[in-house]
Scaffold this motif. Structure first.
Motif, PDB file in Angstrom:
ATOM      1  N   MET A 120     -13.099 -38.976-129.104  1.00 43.77           N
ATOM      2  CA  MET A 120     -12.863 -38.457-130.458  1.00 43.77           C
ATOM      3  C   MET A 120     -13.017 -39.594-131.452  1.00 43.77           C
ATOM      4  O   MET A 120     -12.452 -40.672-131.291  1.00 43.77           O
ATOM      5  CB  MET A 120     -11.462 -37.869-130.561  1.00 43.77           C
ATOM      6  N   SER A 121     -13.827 -39.411-132.497  1.00 38.53           N
ATOM      7  CA  SER A 121     -14.087 -40.481-133.458  1.00 38.53           C
ATOM      8  C   SER A 121     -12.913 -40.646-134.399  1.00 38.53           C
ATOM      9  O   SER A 121     -12.159 -39.716-134.666  1.00 38.53           O
ATOM     10  CB  SER A 121     -15.354 -40.171-134.259  1.00 38.53           C
ATOM     11  N   ALA A 122     -12.765 -41.856-134.921  1.00 36.92           N
ATOM     12  CA  ALA A 122     -11.691 -42.144-135.859  1.00 36.92           C
ATOM     13  C   ALA A 122     -11.964 -41.470-137.184  1.00 36.92           C
ATOM     14  O   ALA A 122     -13.110 -41.234-137.556  1.00 36.92           O
ATOM     15  CB  ALA A 122     -11.596 -43.669-136.061  1.00 36.92           C
ATOM     16  N   PRO A 123     -10.932 -41.132-137.951  1.00 36.51           N
ATOM     17  CA  PRO A 123     -11.148 -40.500-139.245  1.00 36.51           C
ATOM     18  C   PRO A 123     -11.800 -41.479-140.210  1.00 36.51           C
ATOM     19  O   PRO A 123     -11.589 -42.687-140.121  1.00 36.51           O
ATOM     20  CB  PRO A 123      -9.731 -40.140-139.702  1.00 36.51           C
ATOM     21  N   VAL A 124     -12.605 -40.961-141.124  1.00 39.28           N
ATOM     22  CA  VAL A 124     -13.238 -41.816-142.116  1.00 39.28           C
ATOM     23  C   VAL A 124     -12.244 -42.126-143.220  1.00 39.28           C
ATOM     24  O   VAL A 124     -11.192 -41.516-143.332  1.00 39.28           O
ATOM     25  CB  VAL A 124     -14.505 -41.142-142.699  1.00 39.28           C
ATOM     26  N   GLN A 125     -12.607 -43.119-144.051  1.00 41.23           N
ATOM     27  CA  GLN A 125     -11.714 -43.551-145.116  1.00 41.23           C
ATOM     28  C   GLN A 125     -11.548 -42.457-146.158  1.00 41.23           C
ATOM     29  O   GLN A 125     -12.431 -41.651-146.395  1.00 41.23           O
ATOM     30  CB  GLN A 125     -12.315 -44.803-145.779  1.00 41.23           C
ATOM     31  N   SER A 126     -10.402 -42.446-146.818  1.00 40.79           N
ATOM     32  CA  SER A 126     -10.155 -41.486-147.882  1.00 40.79           C
ATOM     33  C   SER A 126     -11.145 -41.695-149.011  1.00 40.79           C
ATOM     34  O   SER A 126     -11.422 -42.819-149.421  1.00 40.79           O
ATOM     35  CB  SER A 126      -8.725 -41.654-148.420  1.00 40.79           C
ATOM     36  N   ARG A 127     -11.676 -40.608-149.542  1.00 39.94           N
ATOM     37  CA  ARG A 127     -12.661 -40.664-150.618  1.00 39.94           C
ATOM     38  C   ARG A 127     -12.063 -41.311-151.865  1.00 39.94           C
ATOM     39  O   ARG A 127     -10.946 -41.010-152.266  1.00 39.94           O
ATOM     40  CB  ARG A 127     -13.128 -39.248-150.931  1.00 39.94           C
ATOM     41  N   GLY A 128     -12.846 -42.221-152.464  1.00 39.81           N
ATOM     42  CA  GLY A 128     -12.458 -42.804-153.737  1.00 39.81           C
ATOM     43  C   GLY A 128     -11.712 -44.127-153.632  1.00 39.81           C
ATOM     44  O   GLY A 128     -11.597 -44.836-154.619  1.00 39.81           O
ATOM     45  N   ALA A 129     -11.179 -44.489-152.466  1.00 40.38           N
ATOM     46  CA  ALA A 129     -10.464 -45.753-152.317  1.00 40.38           C
ATOM     47  C   ALA A 129     -11.456 -46.909-152.300  1.00 40.38           C
ATOM     48  O   ALA A 129     -12.583 -46.775-151.835  1.00 40.38           O
ATOM     49  CB  ALA A 129      -9.644 -45.744-151.035  1.00 40.38           C
ATOM     50  N   ARG A 130     -11.026 -48.077-152.821  1.00 41.88           N
ATOM     51  CA  ARG A 130     -11.898 -49.248-152.769  1.00 41.88           C
ATOM     52  C   ARG A 130     -11.842 -49.838-151.369  1.00 41.88           C
ATOM     53  O   ARG A 130     -10.772 -50.231-150.896  1.00 41.88           O
ATOM     54  CB  ARG A 130     -11.454 -50.285-153.792  1.00 41.88           C
ATOM     55  N   PRO A 131     -12.984 -49.916-150.669  1.00 38.81           N
ATOM     56  CA  PRO A 131     -12.972 -50.458-149.307  1.00 38.81           C
ATOM     57  C   PRO A 131     -12.510 -51.913-149.292  1.00 38.81           C
ATOM     58  O   PRO A 131     -12.905 -52.712-150.136  1.00 38.81           O
ATOM     59  CB  PRO A 131     -14.427 -50.338-148.860  1.00 38.81           C
ATOM     60  N   ARG A 132     -11.682 -52.236-148.309  1.00 42.73           N
ATOM     61  CA  ARG A 132     -11.266 -53.610-148.062  1.00 42.73           C
ATOM     62  C   ARG A 132     -12.250 -54.228-147.073  1.00 42.73           C
ATOM     63  O   ARG A 132     -12.393 -53.750-145.955  1.00 42.73           O
ATOM     64  CB  ARG A 132      -9.847 -53.649-147.476  1.00 42.73           C
ATOM     65  N   LEU A 133     -12.934 -55.287-147.516  1.00 43.06           N
ATOM     66  CA  LEU A 133     -13.994 -55.877-146.703  1.00 43.06           C
ATOM     67  C   LEU A 133     -13.619 -57.255-146.195  1.00 43.06           C
ATOM     68  O   LEU A 133     -12.958 -58.035-146.878  1.00 43.06           O
ATOM     69  CB  LEU A 133     -15.292 -55.996-147.516  1.00 43.06           C
ATOM     70  N   GLY A 134     -14.124 -57.555-145.003  1.00 44.87           N
ATOM     71  CA  GLY A 134     -14.103 -58.901-144.478  1.00 44.87           C
ATOM     72  C   GLY A 134     -15.529 -59.413-144.377  1.00 44.87           C
ATOM     73  O   GLY A 134     -16.471 -58.632-144.209  1.00 44.87           O
ATOM     74  N   PHE A 135     -15.688 -60.718-144.485  1.00 42.49           N
ATOM     75  CA  PHE A 135     -17.014 -61.345-144.399  1.00 42.49           C
ATOM     76  C   PHE A 135     -17.029 -62.298-143.218  1.00 42.49           C
ATOM     77  O   PHE A 135     -16.247 -63.255-143.168  1.00 42.49           O
ATOM     78  CB  PHE A 135     -17.344 -62.089-145.694  1.00 42.49           C
ATOM     79  N   LEU A 136     -17.924 -62.030-142.275  1.00 41.11           N
ATOM     80  CA  LEU A 136     -18.083 -62.878-141.096  1.00 41.11           C
ATOM     81  C   LEU A 136     -19.359 -63.696-141.286  1.00 41.11           C
ATOM     82  O   LEU A 136     -20.472 -63.203-141.113  1.00 41.11           O
ATOM     83  CB  LEU A 136     -18.181 -62.019-139.830  1.00 41.11           C
ATOM     84  N   GLY A 137     -19.204 -64.948-141.676  1.00 48.39           N
ATOM     85  CA  GLY A 137     -20.342 -65.796-142.025  1.00 48.39           C
ATOM     86  C   GLY A 137     -20.567 -65.756-143.524  1.00 48.39           C
ATOM     87  O   GLY A 137     -20.912 -64.703-144.072  1.00 48.39           O
ATOM     88  N   VAL A 138     -20.341 -66.878-144.188  1.00 45.93           N
ATOM     89  CA  VAL A 138     -20.488 -66.918-145.648  1.00 45.93           C
ATOM     90  C   VAL A 138     -21.334 -68.120-146.065  1.00 45.93           C
ATOM     91  O   VAL A 138     -20.967 -68.904-146.940  1.00 45.93           O
ATOM     92  CB  VAL A 138     -19.121 -66.925-146.366  1.00 45.93           C
ATOM     93  N   GLY A 139     -22.479 -68.255-145.381  1.00 45.86           N
ATOM     94  CA  GLY A 139     -23.495 -69.193-145.857  1.00 45.86           C
ATOM     95  C   GLY A 139     -24.129 -68.637-147.120  1.00 45.86           C
ATOM     96  O   GLY A 139     -23.585 -67.738-147.774  1.00 45.86           O
ATOM     97  N   TRP A 140     -25.319 -69.131-147.455  1.00 52.27           N
ATOM     98  CA  TRP A 140     -25.943 -68.723-148.730  1.00 52.27           C
ATOM     99  C   TRP A 140     -26.083 -67.215-148.837  1.00 52.27           C
ATOM    100  O   TRP A 140     -25.691 -66.618-149.844  1.00 52.27           O
ATOM    101  CB  TRP A 140     -27.321 -69.379-148.865  1.00 52.27           C
ATOM    102  N   ILE A 141     -26.632 -66.570-147.807  1.00 48.80           N
ATOM    103  CA  ILE A 141     -26.892 -65.138-147.903  1.00 48.80           C
ATOM    104  C   ILE A 141     -25.587 -64.352-147.910  1.00 48.80           C
ATOM    105  O   ILE A 141     -25.437 -63.362-148.640  1.00 48.80           O
ATOM    106  CB  ILE A 141     -27.837 -64.655-146.773  1.00 48.80           C
TER     107      ILE A 141
END
Length: 347
Positions: free
Chosen positions: A1-22
Motif C-alpha cells: 500500500m503506497s503512502a499518502p501524498v502530501q496535503s494540497r497547498g502546503a509548502r514542501p519541506r526539502l532537503g538537499f543532498l549535494g550542494v555544489g554549484w548545480i
C-alpha cells in the motif's frame, strides 16, 4: 500500500543532498519561487555546505543521507556524483519522500527501472533535471510540432559541444559516471528529441564514440569525449545526436536542436557560444522568424515544476516512466559503439 501524498497547498519541506554549484543553483531557484521551505542540507565538502548554508541560514546542516531521512521532509534534491544517484533515490523514495535528481538518474537502464518502480511503489513524485525542455524556445517548438504546423517531422539534428571538460575526476571513471560526454551532455539531447515526439519506440541505433580521437572500443578504461548517435524512431523520424567535451569549436559551446518537417522547420540555438542564452526560430523555406530570445531564466524551472507537483498533493506521475526510455536509448548507443558490428536496439 503506497503512502499518502502530501496535503494540497502546503509548502514542501526539502532537503538537499549535494550542494555544489548545480545543487546551489537549483536551491536558489526554488527559494525564489517561494514554493518550498529548504529545511536541511547535506554535503561531504565543508565549503559546499557553508556556501549553501549562507543562502538558507535557517536550514539544518547534516552530514549524511541517513540524517536527512531522519527529518520530516517532503522531498530531496540530489546533486551528487552519478554512481550514487540510483541507490540514494531508492532509499529516499522507500522512506516516502519525493525525489528530484540531477541527470543521469542512474548509470544503467536496469537501475533506472528500479528507481521508477520505487517511486511508483511509494506513490511519490520523481523527476530528473532535464532542464532544456523548460526553456522558452523549446516550449515554443514543442507547441509547433504538436500543433502540426510544421507538417510531418521527419528529421531532427541535436548538438551539444562543450569546449571544456568536466572539472571533477569522477566524470572520467566509467564506474562512477556511467559514461562520458554522451551520458553527461547527450542525455539532454536524447531526452529533448524523445519528449518532442512523445516518446515513440526506438527501432534502431547506430553510434560512434571516441576518446581523444580513437574509437572508444579500442581504448581500455576510457570514457568518450566525442559521440554521435543516430536513432530511427517508430513514428518515422531520424534523430541525430552529437556531443563532445574539449572540442575546438571556436567558442565556449555549440548547443542546437533543429527539427525539419514537410511544412517547415524550427531551431533552438545558443547565442554566441553561451551556455545560458538561447534563441529559437521557425523556418519557412529560406525565410525565418523569431520564436524566442534571451533573457530567459530557465535553469530552475524543472525543479520548480517538481516542487509544485508535491505542493499540489500529487503523487507518482506516470510521466516518470519515460525516464526509462531515455536510459534505454543511451544504453543502446553505448552497446552499439562497443560492438560496432551490432545492430543497436534498446533493451
Amino acid at each position: 500500500m503506497s503512502a499518502p501524498v502530501q496535503s494540497r497547498g502546503a509548502r514542501p519541506r526539502l532537503g538537499f543532498l549535494g550542494v555544489g554549484w548545480i545543487g546551489r543553483h537549483r536551491m536558489r531557484a526554488l527559494i525564489s519561487s517561494e514554493t518550498v521551505e529548504v529545511a536541511a542540507i547535506a554535503d561531504t565538502a565543508p565549503e559546499n555546505a557553508a556556501a549553501a548554508g549562507a543562502l538558507v541560514p535557517q536550514a539544518r546542516q547534516v552530514a549524511t543521507l541517513d540524517e536527512l531521512l531522519a527529518l520530516d521532509l517532503d522531498g530531496v534534491v540530489i546533486a551528487t556524483p552519478s554512481a550514487g544517484h540510483a541507490e540514494q533515490a531508492i532509499r529516499i523514495l522507500d522512506r516516502g519522500v519525493a525525489v528530484f535528481c540531477q541527470k543521469p538518474l542512474a548509470i544503467s537502464a536496469l537501475e533506472t527501472k528500479q528507481v521508477v518502480a520505487a517511486a511508483r511503489r511509494a506513490n511519490r513524485a520523481l523527476s530528473v533535471d532535464f532542464s532544456y525542455r523548460f526553456t522558452d524556445g523549446m516550449q515554443k517548438i514543442h507547441q509547433l510540432v504538436r500543433s502540426g504546423e510544421l507538417g510531418e517531422i521527419y528529421a531532427a539534428d541535436l548538438v551539444f559541444h562543450n569546449a571544456y571538460g568536466p572539472d571533477k575526476a569522477w566524470f572520467f571513471d566509467r564506474q562512477l559516471s556511467g559514461g562520458g560526454c554522451l551520458m553527461d551532455l547527450g542525455s539532454h539531447l536524447v531526452d529533448l528529441a524523445l519528449w518532442l515526439f512523445d516518446f515513440p519506440h526506438v527501432c534502431s541505433v547506430t553510434s560512434a564514440l571516441y576518446s581523444k580521437g580513437v574509437q572508444l572500443h579500442r581504448v581500455a578504461g576510457a570514457v568518450e569525449d566525442f559521440a554521435v548517435a543516430s536513432y530511427r524512431l517508430a513514428s518515422g523520424q531520424l534523430v541525430r545526436v552529437a556531443c563532445s567535451w574539449n572540442l575546438p569549436a571556436g567558442r565556449d559551446a555549440v548547443i542546437e536542436a533543429s527539427f525539419y518537417g514537410t511544412a517547415g522547420g524550427a531551431s533552438f540555438r545558443n547565442v554566441e557560444g553561451s551556455f545560458y542564452d538561447f534563441a529559437a526560430e521557425r523556418f519557412r523555406g529560406t525565410s525565418r522568424e523569431p520564436l524566442a530570445a534571451p533573457p530567459d531564466d530557465w535553469g530552475g524551472r524543472a525543479a520548480i515544476a517538481w516542487a509544485r507537483e508535491i505542493a499540489d498533493g500529487g503523487g507518482f506521475n506516470p510521466r516518470a516512466e519515460r525516464l526509462v526510455d531515455v536510459a534505454q536509448a543511451l544504453e543502446a548507443a553505448y552497446r552499439q559503439a562497443r560492438e560496432p558490428g551490432l545492430h543497436g536496439k534498446p533493451a
